[in-house]
Design a protein around this motif. Structure first.
Motif, mmCIF file in Angstrom:
data_model
loop_
_atom_site.group_PDB
_atom_site.id
_atom_site.type_symbol
_atom_site.label_atom_id
_atom_site.label_comp_id
_atom_site.label_asym_id
_atom_site.label_seq_id
_atom_site.Cartn_x
_atom_site.Cartn_y
_atom_site.Cartn_z
ATOM 1 N N LYS A 1 0.829 -1.207 0.000
ATOM 2 C CA LYS A 1 0.000 0.000 0.000
ATOM 3 C C LYS A 1 0.862 1.255 0.000
ATOM 4 C CE LYS A 1 -3.459 -2.327 2.791
ATOM 5 N NZ LYS A 1 -3.956 -2.471 4.143
ATOM 6 N N ARG A 2 0.341 2.256 -0.676
ATOM 7 C CA ARG A 2 1.051 3.529 -0.709
ATOM 8 C C ARG A 2 0.873 4.257 0.617
ATOM 9 N NH1 ARG A 2 0.382 6.098 -5.464
ATOM 10 N NH2 ARG A 2 -1.152 4.604 -6.168
ATOM 11 N N GLU A 3 1.893 4.971 1.033
ATOM 12 C CA GLU A 3 1.800 5.821 2.215
ATOM 13 C C GLU A 3 1.316 7.196 1.765
ATOM 14 O OE1 GLU A 3 5.547 5.665 4.308
ATOM 15 O OE2 GLU A 3 5.158 3.615 4.963
ATOM 16 N N PHE A 4 0.760 7.952 2.684
ATOM 17 C CA PHE A 4 0.174 9.250 2.354
ATOM 18 C C PHE A 4 1.150 10.112 1.564
ATOM 19 C CE2 PHE A 4 -0.765 13.702 3.221
ATOM 20 C CZ PHE A 4 -2.074 13.756 2.771
ATOM 21 N N GLY A 5 0.694 10.626 0.428
ATOM 22 C CA GLY A 5 1.476 11.544 -0.373
ATOM 23 C C GLY A 5 2.452 10.894 -1.342
ATOM 24 N N GLU A 6 2.577 9.562 -1.295
ATOM 25 C CA GLU A 6 3.515 8.886 -2.186
ATOM 26 C C GLU A 6 2.951 8.764 -3.602
ATOM 27 O OE1 GLU A 6 6.255 5.687 0.225
ATOM 28 O OE2 GLU A 6 4.291 4.997 -0.425
ATOM 29 N N ILE A 7 3.844 8.865 -4.581
ATOM 30 C CA ILE A 7 3.470 8.516 -5.949
ATOM 31 C C ILE A 7 3.846 7.053 -6.156
ATOM 32 C CG2 ILE A 7 3.687 10.887 -6.825
ATOM 33 C CD1 ILE A 7 6.398 10.016 -8.066
ATOM 34 N N ASP A 8 3.353 6.445 -7.242
ATOM 35 C CA ASP A 8 3.562 5.020 -7.484
ATOM 36 C C ASP A 8 5.032 4.620 -7.381
ATOM 37 O OD1 ASP A 8 0.848 5.061 -7.998
ATOM 38 O OD2 ASP A 8 1.006 4.216 -10.011
ATOM 39 N N GLU A 9 5.904 5.379 -8.035
ATOM 40 C CA GLU A 9 7.331 5.055 -8.051
ATOM 41 C C GLU A 9 7.907 4.993 -6.632
ATOM 42 O OE1 GLU A 9 11.032 7.724 -9.190
ATOM 43 O OE2 GLU A 9 10.044 6.996 -11.007
ATOM 44 N N GLN A 10 7.537 5.939 -5.788
ATOM 45 C CA GLN A 10 8.043 5.971 -4.408
ATOM 46 C C GLN A 10 7.563 4.747 -3.629
ATOM 47 O OE1 GLN A 10 6.316 9.833 -3.643
ATOM 48 N NE2 GLN A 10 8.341 10.771 -3.425
ATOM 49 N N THR A 11 6.295 4.377 -3.817
ATOM 50 C CA THR A 11 5.750 3.208 -3.128
ATOM 51 C C THR A 11 6.470 1.938 -3.577
ATOM 52 O OG1 THR A 11 3.589 4.287 -3.001
ATOM 53 C CG2 THR A 11 3.630 1.903 -2.636
ATOM 54 N N LEU A 12 6.661 1.796 -4.885
ATOM 55 C CA LEU A 12 7.335 0.627 -5.427
ATOM 56 C C LEU A 12 8.743 0.491 -4.849
ATOM 57 C CD1 LEU A 12 7.132 -1.684 -7.590
ATOM 58 C CD2 LEU A 12 8.297 -0.105 -9.136
ATOM 59 N N VAL A 13 9.513 1.559 -4.890
ATOM 60 C CA VAL A 13 10.895 1.537 -4.398
ATOM 61 C C VAL A 13 10.928 1.193 -2.903
ATOM 62 C CG1 VAL A 13 12.919 2.983 -3.939
ATOM 63 C CG2 VAL A 13 11.792 3.084 -6.182
ATOM 64 N N ARG A 14 10.088 1.848 -2.108
ATOM 65 C CA ARG A 14 10.068 1.626 -0.658
ATOM 66 C C ARG A 14 9.647 0.197 -0.314
ATOM 67 N NH1 ARG A 14 6.012 1.371 2.435
ATOM 68 N NH2 ARG A 14 4.596 2.501 1.051
ATOM 69 N N GLU A 15 8.545 -0.250 -0.894
ATOM 70 C CA GLU A 15 8.024 -1.582 -0.565
ATOM 71 C C GLU A 15 8.996 -2.702 -0.960
ATOM 72 O OE1 GLU A 15 5.461 -2.884 1.029
ATOM 73 O OE2 GLU A 15 4.363 -1.048 1.495
ATOM 74 N N ILE A 16 9.619 -2.589 -2.125
ATOM 75 C CA ILE A 16 10.514 -3.646 -2.584
ATOM 76 C C ILE A 16 11.801 -3.667 -1.762
ATOM 77 C CG2 ILE A 16 11.801 -4.542 -4.572
ATOM 78 C CD1 ILE A 16 8.554 -4.848 -4.428
ATOM 79 N N LEU A 17 12.285 -2.515 -1.353
ATOM 80 C CA LEU A 17 13.439 -2.471 -0.456
ATOM 81 C C LEU A 17 13.078 -3.115 0.891
ATOM 82 C CD1 LEU A 17 16.363 -1.612 -0.013
ATOM 83 C CD2 LEU A 17 15.517 0.609 0.743
ATOM 84 N N GLU A 18 11.892 -2.788 1.424
ATOM 85 C CA GLU A 18 11.449 -3.342 2.710
ATOM 86 C C GLU A 18 11.251 -4.853 2.644
ATOM 87 O OE1 GLU A 18 7.822 -1.373 3.854
ATOM 88 O OE2 GLU A 18 8.815 0.554 4.169
ATOM 89 N N GLU A 19 10.610 -5.338 1.576
ATOM 90 C CA GLU A 19 10.226 -6.747 1.496
ATOM 91 C C GLU A 19 11.319 -7.664 0.954
ATOM 92 O OE1 GLU A 19 6.563 -7.130 -0.698
ATOM 93 O OE2 GLU A 19 5.411 -6.123 0.860
ATOM 94 N N LEU A 20 12.107 -7.170 -0.008
ATOM 95 C CA LEU A 20 13.032 -8.044 -0.734
ATOM 96 C C LEU A 20 14.494 -7.643 -0.607
ATOM 97 C CD1 LEU A 20 10.944 -8.460 -4.001
ATOM 98 C CD2 LEU A 20 11.048 -10.019 -2.056
ATOM 99 N N SER A 21 14.771 -6.540 0.092
ATOM 100 C CA SER A 21 16.137 -6.072 0.352
ATOM 101 C C SER A 21 16.912 -5.706 -0.914
ATOM 102 C CB SER A 21 16.933 -7.127 1.140
ATOM 103 O OG SER A 21 16.252 -7.468 2.324
ATOM 104 N N VAL A 22 16.202 -5.317 -1.976
ATOM 105 C CA VAL A 22 16.873 -4.877 -3.204
ATOM 106 C C VAL A 22 16.393 -3.463 -3.559
ATOM 107 C CG1 VAL A 22 17.252 -7.200 -4.129
ATOM 108 C CG2 VAL A 22 15.165 -5.961 -4.755
ATOM 109 N N LYS A 23 17.230 -2.756 -4.323
ATOM 110 C CA LYS A 23 16.919 -1.382 -4.708
ATOM 111 C C LYS A 23 16.470 -1.347 -6.164
ATOM 112 C CE LYS A 23 18.862 3.273 -4.489
ATOM 113 N NZ LYS A 23 17.565 3.862 -4.473
ATOM 114 N N ILE A 24 15.269 -0.829 -6.378
ATOM 115 C CA ILE A 24 14.722 -0.677 -7.730
ATOM 116 C C ILE A 24 15.507 0.398 -8.475
ATOM 117 C CG2 ILE A 24 12.694 0.152 -9.032
ATOM 118 C CD1 ILE A 24 12.207 -2.615 -7.942
ATOM 119 N N LYS A 25 15.886 0.103 -9.719
ATOM 120 C CA LYS A 25 16.527 1.101 -10.582
ATOM 121 C C LYS A 25 15.398 1.942 -11.188
ATOM 122 C CE LYS A 25 20.417 -0.972 -12.646
ATOM 123 N NZ LYS A 25 20.907 -1.878 -13.696
ATOM 124 N N THR A 26 15.220 3.145 -10.666
ATOM 125 C CA THR A 26 14.055 3.954 -11.033
ATOM 126 C C THR A 26 13.976 4.276 -12.524
ATOM 127 O OG1 THR A 26 15.226 5.970 -10.387
ATOM 128 C CG2 THR A 26 13.773 4.970 -8.742
#
Length: 132
Positions: A34-59
């Motif tokens: 889920k997106r946090e307040f004020g986040e755009i899709d890209e920010q949510t994707l980067v944050r969630e994948i870092l939290e869940e899978l320990s990898v950094k999305i190449k934006t």
């Protein structure tokens, strides 16, 4: 009708899709959240994948796949999950983190162990020749 707004990370390798199982859950889900307040899709994707899978999305590699809706698992009837899906490349080694208990690569034949919205996404990817 209530909608749960989620962002999902689609990663396909050798005709299989990256899926995760959270602690205490029986079904597998495409990673994201889920997106946090004020986040755009890209920010949510980067944050969630870092939290869940320990990898950094190449934006600069993020690519929209589609938006899919279905009954939300474990929610009362009529509560929908809206899953906005993106593909991207990442840096790092996949490792289950946070609430994620297991990482698994699934095929189309694994429909019985995924959520309702994931079944729709699996079908879409199968039709496009991406999922075995």
């Amino acid at each position: 009708m209530k909608e749960v707004d989620k962002i999902a990370f689609i990663k396909i390798k050798n005709g299989q899709i990256l899926s995760t199982k959270s602690k205490g859950k029986s079904k597998y889900y495409i990673p994201g959240g889920k997106r946090e307040f004020g986040e755009i899709d890209e920010q949510t994707l980067v944050r969630e994948i870092l939290e869940e899978l320990s990898v950094k999305i190449k934006t600069n590699t993020i690519e929209y796949v589609g938006t899919f809706k279905a009954q939300s698992d474990g929610a009362k009837e009529g509560v929908l999950v809206k899953m906005t899906c993106y593909k991207a490349e990442y840096v790092g080694i996949l490792k289950a983190s946070s609430e994620i208990e297991e990482i698994k690569w699934l095929n189309y034949k694994d429909l019985e162990i995924v959520s309702e919205v994931d079944k729709i996404i699996f079908g879409f990817l199968k039709e496009n020749g991406e999922l075995n």
